[in-house]
Design a protein around this motif. Structure first.
Motif, PDB file in Angstrom:
ATOM      1  N   ASP A  48      -1.748 -38.408 -10.314  1.00 47.60           N
ATOM      2  CA  ASP A  48      -0.533 -37.625 -10.069  1.00 47.60           C
ATOM      3  C   ASP A  48       0.538 -37.944 -11.104  1.00 47.60           C
ATOM      4  OD1 ASP A  48      -1.598 -36.345  -7.870  1.00 47.60           O
ATOM      5  OD2 ASP A  48      -0.628 -37.663  -6.406  1.00 47.60           O
ATOM      6  N   TRP A  49       0.751 -39.242 -11.356  1.00 47.31           N
ATOM      7  CA  TRP A  49       1.779 -39.669 -12.318  1.00 47.31           C
ATOM      8  C   TRP A  49       1.494 -39.103 -13.706  1.00 47.31           C
ATOM      9  CZ3 TRP A  49       6.450 -41.629 -13.102  1.00 47.31           C
ATOM     10  CH2 TRP A  49       6.761 -42.183 -14.339  1.00 47.31           C
ATOM     11  N   HIS A  50       0.278 -39.312 -14.211  1.00 46.74           N
ATOM     12  CA  HIS A  50      -0.046 -38.885 -15.571  1.00 46.74           C
ATOM     13  C   HIS A  50      -0.125 -37.365 -15.703  1.00 46.74           C
ATOM     14  CE1 HIS A  50      -0.330 -42.660 -17.689  1.00 46.74           C
ATOM     15  NE2 HIS A  50      -0.821 -43.166 -16.579  1.00 46.74           N
ATOM     16  N   THR A  51      -0.569 -36.680 -14.655  1.00 48.15           N
ATOM     17  CA  THR A  51      -0.547 -35.215 -14.699  1.00 48.15           C
ATOM     18  C   THR A  51       0.895 -34.738 -14.833  1.00 48.15           C
ATOM     19  OG1 THR A  51      -2.558 -35.023 -13.374  1.00 48.15           O
ATOM     20  CG2 THR A  51      -1.124 -33.094 -13.445  1.00 48.15           C
ATOM     21  N   GLY A  52       1.788 -35.307 -14.036  1.00 49.57           N
ATOM     22  CA  GLY A  52       3.202 -34.949 -14.116  1.00 49.57           C
ATOM     23  C   GLY A  52       3.789 -35.229 -15.481  1.00 49.57           C
ATOM     24  N   ILE A  53       3.467 -36.388 -16.047  1.00 51.92           N
ATOM     25  CA  ILE A  53       3.985 -36.759 -17.374  1.00 51.92           C
ATOM     26  C   ILE A  53       3.469 -35.787 -18.435  1.00 51.92           C
ATOM     27  CG2 ILE A  53       3.929 -38.509 -19.205  1.00 51.92           C
ATOM     28  CD1 ILE A  53       5.723 -39.263 -16.830  1.00 51.92           C
ATOM     29  N   LEU A  54       2.166 -35.522 -18.417  1.00 48.54           N
ATOM     30  CA  LEU A  54       1.595 -34.615 -19.414  1.00 48.54           C
ATOM     31  C   LEU A  54       2.234 -33.235 -19.340  1.00 48.54           C
ATOM     32  CD1 LEU A  54      -2.165 -35.603 -19.204  1.00 48.54           C
ATOM     33  CD2 LEU A  54      -0.641 -35.951 -21.160  1.00 48.54           C
ATOM     34  N   LEU A  55       2.453 -32.750 -18.128  1.00 49.86           N
ATOM     35  CA  LEU A  55       3.044 -31.419 -17.969  1.00 49.86           C
ATOM     36  C   LEU A  55       4.533 -31.422 -18.327  1.00 49.86           C
ATOM     37  CD1 LEU A  55       1.261 -30.286 -14.698  1.00 49.86           C
ATOM     38  CD2 LEU A  55       0.783 -29.526 -17.033  1.00 49.86           C
ATOM     39  N   GLU A  56       5.250 -32.460 -17.923  1.00 50.63           N
ATOM     40  CA  GLU A  56       6.692 -32.517 -18.176  1.00 50.63           C
ATOM     41  C   GLU A  56       7.018 -32.744 -19.650  1.00 50.63           C
ATOM     42  OE1 GLU A  56      10.554 -34.960 -16.429  1.00 50.63           O
ATOM     43  OE2 GLU A  56       8.712 -34.894 -15.259  1.00 50.63           O
ATOM     44  N   THR A  57       6.137 -33.438 -20.366  1.00 52.11           N
ATOM     45  CA  THR A  57       6.399 -33.764 -21.770  1.00 52.11           C
ATOM     46  C   THR A  57       5.580 -32.913 -22.732  1.00 52.11           C
ATOM     47  OG1 THR A  57       4.683 -35.456 -21.865  1.00 52.11           O
ATOM     48  CG2 THR A  57       6.893 -36.166 -21.164  1.00 52.11           C
ATOM     49  N   ASP A  58       4.920 -31.899 -22.217  1.00 48.59           N
ATOM     50  CA  ASP A  58       4.059 -31.039 -23.025  1.00 48.59           C
ATOM     51  C   ASP A  58       2.986 -31.844 -23.752  1.00 48.59           C
ATOM     52  OD1 ASP A  58       3.271 -28.462 -23.813  1.00 48.59           O
ATOM     53  OD2 ASP A  58       4.307 -28.659 -25.732  1.00 48.59           O
ATOM     54  N   GLY A  59       2.457 -32.851 -23.056  1.00 48.90           N
ATOM     55  CA  GLY A  59       1.338 -33.624 -23.589  1.00 48.90           C
ATOM     56  C   GLY A  59       1.712 -34.808 -24.443  1.00 48.90           C
TER      57      GLY A  59
ATOM     58  N   ALA B  75     -10.725 -32.582  -4.635  1.00 52.76           N
ATOM     59  CA  ALA B  75     -10.314 -32.102  -5.947  1.00 52.76           C
ATOM     60  C   ALA B  75      -9.091 -31.204  -5.850  1.00 52.76           C
ATOM     61  CB  ALA B  75     -11.461 -31.353  -6.620  1.00 52.76           C
ATOM     62  N   GLY B  76      -8.385 -31.290  -4.717  1.00 54.22           N
ATOM     63  CA  GLY B  76      -7.242 -30.418  -4.490  1.00 54.22           C
ATOM     64  C   GLY B  76      -6.178 -30.511  -5.557  1.00 54.22           C
ATOM     65  N   TRP B  77      -5.880 -31.717  -6.029  1.00 56.32           N
ATOM     66  CA  TRP B  77      -4.834 -31.876  -7.046  1.00 56.32           C
ATOM     67  C   TRP B  77      -5.240 -31.227  -8.363  1.00 56.32           C
ATOM     68  CZ3 TRP B  77      -5.938 -34.390 -11.511  1.00 56.32           C
ATOM     69  CH2 TRP B  77      -7.120 -35.130 -11.525  1.00 56.32           C
ATOM     70  N   ILE B  78      -6.551 -31.253  -8.680  1.00 53.59           N
ATOM     71  CA  ILE B  78      -7.013 -30.592  -9.902  1.00 53.59           C
ATOM     72  C   ILE B  78      -6.813 -29.086  -9.767  1.00 53.59           C
ATOM     73  CG2 ILE B  78      -9.022 -30.044 -11.335  1.00 53.59           C
ATOM     74  CD1 ILE B  78     -10.105 -32.818 -10.673  1.00 53.59           C
ATOM     75  N   CYS B  79      -7.183 -28.544  -8.623  1.00 58.24           N
ATOM     76  CA  CYS B  79      -7.045 -27.109  -8.401  1.00 58.24           C
ATOM     77  C   CYS B  79      -5.582 -26.677  -8.461  1.00 58.24           C
ATOM     78  CB  CYS B  79      -7.650 -26.721  -7.056  1.00 58.24           C
ATOM     79  SG  CYS B  79      -9.428 -27.030  -6.973  1.00 58.24           S
ATOM     80  N   MET B  80      -4.691 -27.500  -7.908  1.00 59.70           N
ATOM     81  CA  MET B  80      -3.276 -27.149  -7.871  1.00 59.70           C
ATOM     82  C   MET B  80      -2.663 -27.126  -9.263  1.00 59.70           C
ATOM     83  SD  MET B  80      -2.148 -29.182  -4.376  1.00 59.70           S
ATOM     84  CE  MET B  80      -0.707 -29.767  -5.161  1.00 59.70           C
ATOM     85  N   GLU B  81      -3.133 -27.977 -10.162  1.00 61.17           N
ATOM     86  CA  GLU B  81      -2.550 -28.086 -11.496  1.00 61.17           C
ATOM     87  C   GLU B  81      -3.435 -27.490 -12.585  1.00 61.17           C
ATOM     88  OE1 GLU B  81       0.421 -28.846 -11.752  1.00 61.17           O
ATOM     89  OE2 GLU B  81       0.872 -30.115 -10.043  1.00 61.17           O
ATOM     90  N   CYS B  82      -4.574 -26.920 -12.207  1.00 61.89           N
ATOM     91  CA  CYS B  82      -5.569 -26.452 -13.164  1.00 61.89           C
ATOM     92  C   CYS B  82      -4.996 -25.493 -14.213  1.00 61.89           C
ATOM     93  CB  CYS B  82      -6.731 -25.799 -12.429  1.00 61.89           C
ATOM     94  SG  CYS B  82      -8.087 -25.327 -13.503  1.00 61.89           S
ATOM     95  N   GLU B  83      -4.281 -24.489 -13.774  1.00 59.74           N
ATOM     96  CA  GLU B  83      -3.751 -23.501 -14.716  1.00 59.74           C
ATOM     97  C   GLU B  83      -2.770 -24.139 -15.696  1.00 59.74           C
ATOM     98  OE1 GLU B  83      -1.349 -19.280 -14.599  1.00 59.74           O
ATOM     99  OE2 GLU B  83      -2.574 -19.838 -12.876  1.00 59.74           O
ATOM    100  N   LYS B  84      -1.909 -25.014 -15.191  1.00 57.65           N
ATOM    101  CA  LYS B  84      -0.936 -25.690 -16.057  1.00 57.65           C
ATOM    102  C   LYS B  84      -1.634 -26.618 -17.044  1.00 57.65           C
ATOM    103  CE  LYS B  84       2.657 -25.799 -12.532  1.00 57.65           C
ATOM    104  NZ  LYS B  84       3.374 -26.704 -11.626  1.00 57.65           N
ATOM    105  N   LEU B  85      -2.627 -27.376 -16.553  1.00 60.22           N
ATOM    106  CA  LEU B  85      -3.356 -28.286 -17.432  1.00 60.22           C
ATOM    107  C   LEU B  85      -4.132 -27.518 -18.496  1.00 60.22           C
ATOM    108  CD1 LEU B  85      -4.656 -30.867 -14.822  1.00 60.22           C
ATOM    109  CD2 LEU B  85      -3.004 -31.313 -16.642  1.00 60.22           C
ATOM    110  N   TYR B  86      -4.726 -26.400 -18.120  1.00 59.17           N
ATOM    111  CA  TYR B  86      -5.459 -25.613 -19.100  1.00 59.17           C
ATOM    112  C   TYR B  86      -4.507 -25.030 -20.152  1.00 59.17           C
ATOM    113  CZ  TYR B  86      -8.763 -22.536 -21.303  1.00 59.17           C
ATOM    114  OH  TYR B  86      -9.549 -21.936 -22.243  1.00 59.17           O
ATOM    115  N   GLY B  87      -3.335 -24.602 -19.722  1.00 56.66           N
ATOM    116  CA  GLY B  87      -2.337 -24.109 -20.674  1.00 56.66           C
ATOM    117  C   GLY B  87      -1.925 -25.190 -21.655  1.00 56.66           C
TER     118      GLY B  87
END
Length: 93
Positions: free
Chosen positions: A14-25, A67-79
């Motif tokens: 959760d932490w690293h997904t948030g960081i990657l999305l908030e900082t554009d990777g 895998a719920g968290w992956i599904c919830m953030e999948c579109e953002k992570l793929y972008g």
């Protein structure tokens, strides 16, 4: 996998997904202070941080059946992935 391990890995993802999305990777060492993300310093091993994140992302659903968290953030992570690939982001082992 124990319940404690499951919770710890879930928090890590959760932490690293948030960081990657908030900082554009942008990889680095961050802290949340008063709800605001603060960049502290360059990560000592960027590929290590990202490697662990990707490893756990793949293993967590296999061991927990969740895998719920992956599904919830999948579109953002793929972008994020698409933008980084298009700008020359390369994963090195």
């Amino acid at each position: 996998m124990t319940e404690t391990e499951k919770k710890a890995i879930g928090r890590y993802l959760d932490w690293h997904t948030g960081i990657l999305l908030e900082t554009d990777g942008k990889m680095g060492i961050y802290r949340k202070e008063s709800g605001k993300l603060i960049y502290k310093e360059k990560a000592d091993s960027e590929d290590g941080y990202l490697g662990m994140y990707l490893f756990l992302m793949g293993k967590y659903p296999l061991y927990t059946g969740e895998a719920g968290w992956i599904c919830m953030e999948c579109e953002k992570l793929y972008g994020l992935y698409e933008r980084k690939i298009k700008t020359g982001f390369i994963l090195c082992a």
